[in-house]
Design an enzyme around this catalytic site. Structure first.
Site, PDB file in Angstrom:
ATOM      1  N   ARG A 539       9.894  18.271  20.592  1.00 33.76           N
ATOM      2  CA  ARG A 539      10.464  19.547  20.984  1.00 33.76           C
ATOM      3  C   ARG A 539       9.809  20.082  22.221  1.00 33.76           C
ATOM      4  O   ARG A 539       8.605  19.917  22.420  1.00 33.76           O
ATOM      5  CB  ARG A 539      10.155  20.594  19.916  1.00 33.76           C
ATOM      6  N   SER A 602       0.276  15.153  18.179  1.00 33.18           N
ATOM      7  CA  SER A 602      -0.127  14.890  16.791  1.00 33.18           C
ATOM      8  C   SER A 602      -0.734  13.508  16.581  1.00 33.18           C
ATOM      9  O   SER A 602      -0.228  12.696  15.785  1.00 33.18           O
ATOM     10  CB  SER A 602       1.078  15.079  15.882  1.00 33.18           C
ATOM     11  N   ASP A 656      -1.190  18.811  15.505  1.00 32.65           N
ATOM     12  CA  ASP A 656      -0.172  19.572  14.762  1.00 32.65           C
ATOM     13  C   ASP A 656      -0.748  20.332  13.563  1.00 32.65           C
ATOM     14  O   ASP A 656      -0.279  21.415  13.219  1.00 32.65           O
ATOM     15  CB  ASP A 656       1.008  18.684  14.324  1.00 32.65           C
TER      16      ASP A 656
END
Ligand code: BG6
Ligand code: BG6
Ligand code: GLC
Ligand code: GLC
Length: 917
Positions: A539, A602, A656
């Site tokens: 994203r 992440s 994350d």
């Protein structure tokens, strides 16, 4: 010569007169074909009613599912015990079935009496008696101490939900033992058998005698798909399409339905057919108002019907000169065997005289002829009624199969059918007349129901053995409390290694400092860009934070990262990322804006400051070259430079877990742990600075990204890793690495399931032993499918449909197993994750010297969010393993992007403050 003619004339005139007289008297008992066709149609409607879910509760004909799904295929074998209770004789048997070349069944049996005080006494005494007979049989046959499976033929209506259970709906025929109706007869008998310490028997199947008969006959004739009993009672069963059986889940194949047709008419459907004799008989029976069809047909009642009629005729002066004997007044004095004897072709008349005389009557020649005709009318009506109901079943079979003509076999048994001289012939003839488009073969079951019951038991025992194999595999995934505590303890120890300078470099749980030192305090504000890379979706986000009200507005766009880019070169990957950023800025109308950017990345990064992060190694599905050992912020900056279109101020790189903790921390300041149960598995938490040996300073706290996915990479949890875990690891992008993650996260759970399914299929326990191409395909079970399959609300058929969508052609039994496998794998994952979480909350409690710790965990990830049970089991496990911690799991609604923006806001403020100084 003349005298002989005269005699013959006189005799035939006499006969004609008597027949006419009886015909007149029993007019209502003679059923025309038109009436029979009408009854046939009524029975067809009854069957439909019994099969429907909504109509079954009020249906008189119960159409009971038997859970017998297939007729014998010849592969059955083994040694079995069998009980046959409920017909005219009670038998215990040993059946030996072998296949060696040709089918071979050997039986040894013994009859035992069933005294009235037993079958109409106390239920427990009845079962004790049955168990005693079984024990006696086993003793005489030298079978004690041998563990044998047992098939119970129990000839009464039972509601079954599985093969080895049956709730007695009501006693019929001669039985009326107290306290058994409404209970499971298998457990009653099992309980009674337990009293015999020296026998070990496992009841694997409960079958009705009709089912036993059908299976017995089908063993010899595979066309056999109907079983009919015309004995003490009457009943029929047949193979129905699963799709028509509302009461049982599943729609493939067939299941045997025990119609319990004896109860046809109990709702008044046959009142126009029943006569005054039938009503009188019913009133004097053990079960008035019940089994009304049976009472017009079966052996227990035919003799009595004849007696009632004879008495009435005598009373009306139509027989015996109006004389009646006391025997004729006595219930039960005429039995079916008498009726059969009186109807014998040659000796019939002589037999009639003898029987009537034995009843204390003085019959004339005319009386004997009349009585014989009464018998004929009563037994013929019986055959007619049976024929009508059987014709309905045959028609149903033909329609189910969409055939113009049906060729089929009906397995027959029961004393009426076997000993009455005319009965079979009459029955066959009428059936053939009623259903001219069926070619029916009637096959007498020579060996009773037992051979068939043994076949059913053989299949059940094979299923049981398979079940054991499946359970053995599932057991590997069941962790004891001790095992979970062990995991918790080891995780705790690994935390300490990771934090200590000396052991840090070799520690498998890396405990990476993140340079995030505080939770948001609500003063953060501004406009930020955020990237979120490494979960299911990539994203790009625009985050607007307004101070004071803790309100955040976000705009985001999801971009795909093709596999060839995830696993291509580092430059390609970062160029692609920058391309996505450019698209996003364009899309948002922000071209040229120079915004501070927070990068959620992440993967494990070694950080020396908030805006520096060297990738240690790729995990999950990424494997781009030339990245490991590089600073990800630098690589991103270089890619932006290469594009030379815009400039961005990269302020922070965050994991994350950290982003998630911050997102939740913005709302709940008690949130000091971040957990991801998604594609990967990881956790971060706020640690005391004094415990972090790698970073200078002892004051305050810093967030540690544990990277617990690597737990176990030194082999410390190999004792609970299964062969399937090892297979999954071997097939992964990073063999030997992230062992804990591979047991707990979405990217791997489906793979573990797939490995188990392959193994079960290889063992012949699933998918008919056929490993399909689909099953060989990596990654078919995504988390969302696992979650759907395990949903409690899902019916079996829907599970099957999901599997079919995945390209797995499964039966309903397969679907049950697949669901269980998914359940075992995901449960273990949640428990292991819970053990890890328990380790960190306990550490925090102890470090702060608290008796009791209250803490919030911010959680994200598709496994946590989508799976129907994961979060509950996780929570339960933490509660059990860390009883002194009150842990609140808080779902991150906004993803890590918001947290990354918050971190960026704080970092930016610090940056500015430093500049100003
Ligand atoms: C026997 C079967 O042959 O027939 C029994 O083995 C069945 O299971 C019986 O109940 C039915 O006939 P009857 O006349 O004994 O009730
Ligand atoms: C998202 C977060 O909500 O969850 C990501 O924004 C995170 O940062 C992801 O990586 C984890 O879940 P999954 O299932 O997408 O890997
Ligand atoms: C009775 C029983 C039925 C059985 C039949 C024949 O009708 O209810 O279960 O099959 O008798 O024995
Ligand atoms: C992997 C990564 C880790 C991440 C986790 C969840 O374990 O190594 O950094 O937090 O997946 O996405």
């Amino acid at each position: 010569m003349f005298a002989v003619h005269l005699m013959a004339f006189y005799f035939s005139k006499l006969k004609e007169d008597q027949i006419k007289k009886v015909d007149r008297f029993l007019y209502d008992m003679r059923l025309s074909d038109e009436t029979l066709l009408d009854i046939m149609a009524r029975f067809q409607a009854e069957m439909q009613k019994g099969l429907g879910k909504d109509t079954n509760p009020t249906a008189a004909v119960k159409m009971l599912p038997t859970f017998v799904r297939a007729i014998p295929d010849g592969s059955e074998n083994g040694e079995f015990l069998s009980l046959d209770l409920g017909g005219s004789k009670f038998r215990v048997l040993k059946v030996q079935v072998s296949q060696e070349g040709k089918r071979n069944v050997q039986m040894e049996s013994q009859f035992y009496p069933t005294p009235n005080e037993i079958i109409r006494g106390n239920g427990s005494e009845l079962f004790d008696y049955v168990a005693d007979c079984l024990a006696d049989f086993m003793k005489t046959k030298g079978l004690k101490h041998k563990k044998l499976p047992l098939g119970l033929t129990f000839s009464f209506p039972c509601r079954q939900t599985k093969l080895e259970e049956g709730i007695l709906l009501s006693w019929t025929k001669k039985f009326k033992a107290r306290g058994v109706q409404g209970t499971d007869v298998v457990s009653c008998l099992t309980k009674a058998m337990r009293k015999h310490k020296d026998i070990d028997v496992d009841i694997l199947a409960l079958v009705n005698d009709t089912v036993g008969t059908l299976m017995t006959c089908a063993y010899d004739d595979p066309y056999c798909e109907v079983g009919v009993i015309i004995g003490t009672g009457t009943n029929a069963c047949y193979m129905e399409d699963m799709s028509n059986i509302d009461l049982v889940e599943g729609d493939e194949g067939r299941m045997c339905i025990n119609t319990e047709w004896g109860a046809f008419g109990d709702d008044g459907a046959l009142e126009d057919i029943r006569t005054e004799f039938d009503r009188e008989l019913d009133l004097g029976s053990l079960n008035p108002g019940k089994q009304l069809f049976e009472k017009m047909i079966s052996g227990l009642y035919l003799g009595e019907l004849v007696r009632i009629i004879l008495l009435k005729m005598a009373k009306a002066g139509l027989l015996f000169g109006g004389e009646k004997s006391s025997a004729l007044h006595t219930k039960g004095k005429i039995e079916t065997r008498h009726v059969a004897a009186m109807e014998k072709y040659k000796e019939g008349l002589a037999n009639t005289r003898e029987i009537l005389t034995d009843l204390g009557l003085e019959p004339s020649e005319a009386d004997c002829i009349a009585v014989q005709h009464v018998c004929t009318i009563v037994s013929f009506r019986s055959a007619n009624l049976c024929a009508a109901a059987l014709a309905a079943i045959l028609t149903r079979l033909r329609v189910n199969k969409k055939l113009a003509r049906l060729r089929t076999t009906v397995g027959m048994d029961g004393t009426v059918y076997k000993i009455h001289p005319q009965y079979p012939k009459r029955l066959h003839k009428v059936v053939r007349r009623l259903v001219p488009n069926c070619d029916v073969r009637f096959l007498l079951s020579e060996s009773g129901s037992t051979k068939g019951a043994a076949m059913v038991t053989a299949v059940a025992s094979r299923v049981q053995a398979q079940r054991k194999q499946i359970d053995k595999v599932l057991a590997l995934f069941q962790l004891t409390r001790e095992q979970l505590e062990d995991v918790q303890g080891k995780m705790r120890a690994e935390f300490e290694y990771g934090l200590k300078k000396d052991t840090h470099l070799t520690a498998t749980v890396k405990m990476l400092p993140t340079y995030v030192c505080g939770m948001p305090d609500g003063t953060e504000k501004g406009k930020f860009l955020a990237l979120d890379l490494g979960g299911t979706n990539f994203r790009v986000l625009l985050v607007k934070i307004r101070s004071g009200r803790r309100s955040v507005r976000m705009y985001n766009k999801i971009f795909a990262i093709p596999l060839e880019i995830m696993q291509g070169t580092g430059e390609e990957l970062f160029d692609h990322i920058v391309q996505c950023i450019a698209d996003f800025l364009d899309y948002m109308g922000l071209k040229g804006a120079q915004l501070p950017l927070g990068f959620t990345f992440s993967f494990p990064c070694r950080q020396t400051s908030i805006d520096k992060g060297t990738l240690i190694e790729w995990t999950k599905g990424f494997k781009a070259t030339d990245c490991e050992g590089e600073d990800m912020v630098d690589m991103l900056r270089e890619a932006i430079k290469r594009r030379n279109e815009f400039d961005l101020d990269i302020v922070a790189v965050v994991n994350d877990t950290v982003g998630t903790m911050m997102t939740c921390g913005h709302e709940d300041p008690n949130c000091e742990i971040g957990l991801i149960a998604g594609t990967g598995s990881n956790m971060c938490y706020m640690e005391e600075m004094r415990n972090i040996e790698l970073v200078e300073g002892d004051e305050g706290k810093m967030c540690i990204n544990t990277e617990w996915g690597g737990f176990g990479d030194n082999g410390c949890i190999d004792d609970i890793r299964t062969q399937y875990d090892k297979k999954v690891d071997e097939g992964s992008l990073n063999p030997g690495k992230q062992r804990y993650e591979k047991m707990t996260s979405g990217m791997y759970l489906g793979e573990i399931v797939r490995q188990i399914l392959i193994d079960l299929t290889k063992q012949g326990l699933l998918f008919r032993g056929q490993i399909s191409e689909r099953l060989r395909t990596r990654g078919i079970f995504e988390t969302k499918f696992l979650s759907q399959i395990e949903s409690d609300r899902l019916a079996l058929l829907q599970v099957r449909r999901i599997l079919q969508q995945l390209g797995l052609d499964s039966t309903c039994e397969d679907s049950i197993v697949v669901k269980e496998v998914c359940g075992a794998v995901s449960r273990r994952a949640a428990q292991l994750c819970g053990a890890g979480l328990a380790a960190v909350v306990e550490k925090r409690r102890e470090d702060q010297g608290l008796e009791y710790l209250k803490i919030t965990v911010g959680v994200d990830g598709t496994l946590y969010k989508l799976h129907p049970h994961f979060s509950r089991i996780l929570q339960e496990t933490v509660k059990e393993l860390a009883p002194r911690c009150d842990v609140t799991l808080m779902l991150s609604e906004d993803g890590s992007g918001k947290g990354a923006a918050l971190i960026t806001a704080v970092a930016k403020r610090l940056q500015q403050a430093q500049k100003e100084n």
